[in-house]
Design a protein around this motif. Structure first.
Motif, PDB file in Angstrom:
ATOM      1  N   VAL A 140      -5.257  12.151  -1.657  1.00  0.00           N
ATOM      2  CA  VAL A 140      -6.058  11.256  -1.435  1.00  0.00           C
ATOM      3  C   VAL A 140      -5.241  10.424  -1.087  1.00  0.00           C
ATOM      4  O   VAL A 140      -4.604   8.992   0.366  1.00  0.00           O
ATOM      5  CB  VAL A 140      -7.697  10.605  -1.657  1.00  0.00           C
ATOM      6  CG1 VAL A 140      -7.816   9.030  -1.252  1.00  0.00           C
ATOM      7  CG2 VAL A 140      -8.368  12.007  -2.608  1.00  0.00           C
ATOM      8  N   SER A 141      -3.684  10.016  -2.401  1.00  0.00           N
ATOM      9  CA  SER A 141      -3.097   9.548  -2.188  1.00  0.00           C
ATOM     10  C   SER A 141      -2.238   9.037  -1.025  1.00  0.00           C
ATOM     11  O   SER A 141      -1.822   8.286  -0.273  1.00  0.00           O
ATOM     12  CB  SER A 141      -2.359   9.526  -3.806  1.00  0.00           C
ATOM     13  OG  SER A 141      -3.682   8.775  -4.629  1.00  0.00           O
ATOM     14  N   LEU A 142      -2.386  10.295  -0.422  1.00  0.00           N
ATOM     15  CA  LEU A 142      -0.485  11.076   0.480  1.00  0.00           C
ATOM     16  C   LEU A 142      -1.410  10.697   1.530  1.00  0.00           C
ATOM     17  O   LEU A 142      -0.375  10.315   2.196  1.00  0.00           O
ATOM     18  CB  LEU A 142      -0.558  13.098  -0.575  1.00  0.00           C
ATOM     19  CG  LEU A 142       0.159  13.475   1.001  1.00  0.00           C
ATOM     20  CD1 LEU A 142       1.663  12.632   0.700  1.00  0.00           C
ATOM     21  CD2 LEU A 142       0.277  14.867   1.335  1.00  0.00           C
ATOM     22  N   GLY A 174       1.198  -0.770   0.189  1.00  0.00           N
ATOM     23  CA  GLY A 174      -0.355  -0.320  -0.337  1.00  0.00           C
ATOM     24  C   GLY A 174       0.953   0.994   0.067  1.00  0.00           C
ATOM     25  O   GLY A 174       0.313   2.355  -0.509  1.00  0.00           O
ATOM     26  N   ILE A 175       1.865   1.631   1.054  1.00  0.00           N
ATOM     27  CA  ILE A 175       3.122   2.178   1.268  1.00  0.00           C
ATOM     28  C   ILE A 175       3.984   3.081  -1.060  1.00  0.00           C
ATOM     29  O   ILE A 175       3.543   3.826  -0.796  1.00  0.00           O
ATOM     30  CB  ILE A 175       4.168   1.968   2.163  1.00  0.00           C
ATOM     31  CG1 ILE A 175       3.253   2.024   3.563  1.00  0.00           C
ATOM     32  CG2 ILE A 175       5.228   3.358   1.829  1.00  0.00           C
ATOM     33  CD1 ILE A 175       3.798   2.118   4.374  1.00  0.00           C
ATOM     34  N   VAL A 176       4.392   1.638  -1.338  1.00  0.00           N
ATOM     35  CA  VAL A 176       5.094   2.361  -2.303  1.00  0.00           C
ATOM     36  C   VAL A 176       3.079   2.098  -3.478  1.00  0.00           C
ATOM     37  O   VAL A 176       3.330   3.353  -4.713  1.00  0.00           O
ATOM     38  CB  VAL A 176       5.053   0.657  -3.266  1.00  0.00           C
ATOM     39  CG1 VAL A 176       5.891   0.210  -4.516  1.00  0.00           C
ATOM     40  CG2 VAL A 176       6.267   0.431  -2.030  1.00  0.00           C
ATOM     41  N   GLY A 177       2.324   1.700  -3.336  1.00  0.00           N
ATOM     42  CA  GLY A 177       1.996   1.923  -4.495  1.00  0.00           C
ATOM     43  C   GLY A 177       0.872   3.406  -4.329  1.00  0.00           C
ATOM     44  O   GLY A 177       0.792   4.320  -5.026  1.00  0.00           O
ATOM     45  N   SER A 178       0.397   3.569  -3.493  1.00  0.00           N
ATOM     46  CA  SER A 178      -0.073   5.112  -3.483  1.00  0.00           C
ATOM     47  C   SER A 178       0.720   6.275  -3.423  1.00  0.00           C
ATOM     48  O   SER A 178       0.360   7.192  -3.177  1.00  0.00           O
ATOM     49  CB  SER A 178      -0.779   5.032  -1.107  1.00  0.00           C
ATOM     50  OG  SER A 178       0.034   4.751  -0.652  1.00  0.00           O
ATOM     51  N   ALA A 179       1.838   5.551  -3.009  1.00  0.00           N
ATOM     52  CA  ALA A 179       3.436   6.912  -3.121  1.00  0.00           C
ATOM     53  C   ALA A 179       3.250   7.138  -4.251  1.00  0.00           C
ATOM     54  O   ALA A 179       4.042   7.929  -4.658  1.00  0.00           O
ATOM     55  CB  ALA A 179       4.845   5.973  -2.134  1.00  0.00           C
ATOM     56  N   ALA A 180       3.335   6.131  -5.012  1.00  0.00           N
ATOM     57  CA  ALA A 180       3.827   6.333  -6.599  1.00  0.00           C
ATOM     58  C   ALA A 180       2.181   7.277  -7.011  1.00  0.00           C
ATOM     59  O   ALA A 180       3.011   7.771  -7.339  1.00  0.00           O
ATOM     60  CB  ALA A 180       3.476   5.498  -7.240  1.00  0.00           C
ATOM     61  N   TYR A 224      -1.381   3.659   5.693  1.00  0.00           N
ATOM     62  CA  TYR A 224      -0.621   2.454   5.149  1.00  0.00           C
ATOM     63  C   TYR A 224       0.838   2.513   6.057  1.00  0.00           C
ATOM     64  O   TYR A 224       1.392   1.613   6.965  1.00  0.00           O
ATOM     65  CB  TYR A 224      -0.066   2.239   4.001  1.00  0.00           C
ATOM     66  CG  TYR A 224      -1.065   1.807   3.257  1.00  0.00           C
ATOM     67  CD1 TYR A 224      -1.792   0.977   3.433  1.00  0.00           C
ATOM     68  CD2 TYR A 224      -1.576   2.337   2.131  1.00  0.00           C
ATOM     69  CE1 TYR A 224      -3.328   0.613   2.692  1.00  0.00           C
ATOM     70  CE2 TYR A 224      -2.966   2.664   1.186  1.00  0.00           C
ATOM     71  CZ  TYR A 224      -3.586   0.984   1.600  1.00  0.00           C
ATOM     72  OH  TYR A 224      -4.994   1.328   0.958  1.00  0.00           O
ATOM     73  N   LEU A 225       1.559   4.087   6.797  1.00  0.00           N
ATOM     74  CA  LEU A 225       2.932   3.523   7.285  1.00  0.00           C
ATOM     75  C   LEU A 225       2.472   3.727   8.312  1.00  0.00           C
ATOM     76  O   LEU A 225       3.463   2.765   9.721  1.00  0.00           O
ATOM     77  CB  LEU A 225       3.619   5.381   6.623  1.00  0.00           C
ATOM     78  CG  LEU A 225       4.558   5.262   7.951  1.00  0.00           C
ATOM     79  CD1 LEU A 225       6.145   4.448   7.486  1.00  0.00           C
ATOM     80  CD2 LEU A 225       4.906   6.680   7.178  1.00  0.00           C
ATOM     81  N   HIS A 226       1.228   3.530   8.793  1.00  0.00           N
ATOM     82  CA  HIS A 226       0.678   4.280  10.469  1.00  0.00           C
ATOM     83  C   HIS A 226       0.797   2.517  10.566  1.00  0.00           C
ATOM     84  O   HIS A 226       0.697   1.909  11.381  1.00  0.00           O
ATOM     85  CB  HIS A 226      -0.262   4.881  10.436  1.00  0.00           C
ATOM     86  CG  HIS A 226      -0.957   5.417  11.857  1.00  0.00           C
ATOM     87  ND1 HIS A 226      -0.083   4.832  13.062  1.00  0.00           N
ATOM     88  CD2 HIS A 226      -2.164   5.248  12.350  1.00  0.00           C
ATOM     89  CE1 HIS A 226      -1.397   4.719  14.344  1.00  0.00           C
ATOM     90  NE2 HIS A 226      -2.148   4.718  13.514  1.00  0.00           N
TER      91      HIS A 226
END
Length: 111
Positions: A95-97, A65-71, A103-105
């Motif tokens: 929203v992605s940020l 989730g982190i990788v996908g949403s950060a991208a 996801y980081l949390h």
């Protein structure tokens, strides 16, 4: 991850996946953009997978989730800066940020 927060995480991820899928479909229907359809559908599928994995393997799911949403934050944020169009680029980047932070949390809580 405890079951109540997992449920909330899953629901947020499903809403996010739905937003991305609907956005891709709208881009295709409004402008005939096959790239929007494929990108939105692929992103929706990825985050649907993340939602299904959250209760079973929260570290893996949160990492994906982190990788996908950060991208998506980076791609759509740069598109927003070029076009200054709030919809879809600005909305998806914000929203992605927020999802990247969520996801980081989740990853920190699961580790």
């Amino acid at each position: 991850m405890e079951s109540s927060s997992s449920s909330v995480s899953q629901k947020l991820t499903l809403v996010y996946a739905s937003l991305l899928g609907a956005g891709g479909l709208m881009g295709f229907l409004k402008r005939g953009s096959k790239i929007s359809l494929v990108a939105g559908g692929g992103s929706a599928a990825l985050f649907y997978y993340v939602a299904t994995e959250l209760p079973k393997n929260p570290v893996l799911a949160s990492s994906i989730g982190i990788v996908g949403s950060a991208a998506l934050t980076g791609m759509m944020g740069s598109r927003y800066l070029r076009s200054r169009k709030v919809v879809p680029a600005g909305v998806v980047s914000v929203v992605s940020l927020m999802m990247t932070g969520a996801y980081l949390h989740g990853l920190i809580r699961s580790s």
